[in-house]
Design an enzyme around this catalytic site. Structure first.
Site, PDB file in Angstrom:
ATOM      1  N   HIS A  28      -2.310  -8.416   7.664  1.00  0.00           N
ATOM      2  CA  HIS A  28      -1.214  -8.363   6.704  1.00  0.00           C
ATOM      3  C   HIS A  28      -1.337  -7.094   5.877  1.00  0.00           C
ATOM      4  CE1 HIS A  28       1.796 -10.034   3.876  1.00  0.00           C
ATOM      5  NE2 HIS A  28       1.173  -9.216   3.056  1.00  0.00           N
ATOM      6  N   GLU A  70       3.425  -2.346   3.444  1.00  0.00           N
ATOM      7  CA  GLU A  70       2.013  -2.277   3.047  1.00  0.00           C
ATOM      8  C   GLU A  70       1.630  -0.881   2.575  1.00  0.00           C
ATOM      9  OE1 GLU A  70      -0.161  -4.815   2.515  1.00  0.00           O
ATOM     10  OE2 GLU A  70       1.667  -5.952   2.837  1.00  0.00           O
ATOM     11  N   HIS A  74       0.508  -1.046  -1.210  1.00  0.00           N
ATOM     12  CA  HIS A  74      -0.949  -1.031  -1.366  1.00  0.00           C
ATOM     13  C   HIS A  74      -1.619   0.248  -0.883  1.00  0.00           C
ATOM     14  CE1 HIS A  74      -0.554  -5.177  -2.474  1.00  0.00           C
ATOM     15  NE2 HIS A  74       0.006  -5.464  -1.312  1.00  0.00           N
TER      16      HIS A  74
END
Length: 177
Positions: A28, A70, A74
């Site tokens: 993920h 992502e 992040h």
């Protein structure tokens, strides 16, 4: 790591991840996290992943939308450029052994969240129960979150990672196709 069959049951139109290939666990994401939970998100992003990097990442993160999300959420906070971030994410995912009972193509048995956690601990020497958490979407397995240090060695999780499934009741683990 997300359990892809649960995602695909809720998102059948996601053809890239849920179309013809049957994934089990996928990555993920990989993100920095503070000891007390939470962490930086949506930092000033440099150049995002190029075509080659995205194509390589599809092997462990099989959705271009997930890859882009992502990176923005992040990876941009990792201090790395996009190529280095996804290379590190690939190494992190490859460093975890998926328990045989939870591999793609195997019909998972009825398990509790504690049994899922124990299976990961048993399959990964050096991993202990406080180094991961099992998350559910309702009563369905959705994620296993594994805490690692900067060298990708398993480490105790801070407050932000915990069990969010009923620990002793059976959880539903949809089979991969």
């Amino acid at each position: 790591m997300s359990w892809s069959p649960t995602w695909c049951e809720d998102n059948p139109r996601d053809q890239e991840q849920c179309g013809s290939r049957g994934f089990g666990f996928i990555l993920h994401g990989l993100w920095p996290q503070h000891e007390r939970g939470g962490g930086p998100q949506h930092c000033a992003a440099g150049k995002g992943p190029d075509h080659v990097t995205r194509n390589r990442a599809l092997a462990f993160m099989p959705s271009r939308n997930l890859i882009e999300h992502e990176w923005r959420a992040h990876g941009s906070c990792s201090g790395l450029d996009a190529t280095s971030y996804f290379e590190l994410a690939d190494r992190a995912f490859a460093s975890v052994r998926i328990p045989p009972l939870l591999q793609a193509g195997v019909k998972p048995p009825a398990m509790t969240a504690n049994a899922v956690r124990s299976a990961f601990v048993d399959a990964n020497p050096g991993m202990q129960e406080d180094m991961l958490g099992v998350s559910c979407d309702g009563r369905d397995l959705s994620e296993v979150r594994i805490c690692v240090d900067k060298e990708l060695n398993p480490r105790s999780c801070g407050r932000g990672v915990r069990m969010s499934c009923p620990r002793e009741r059976l959880i539903r683990i949809p089979a991969s196709r």
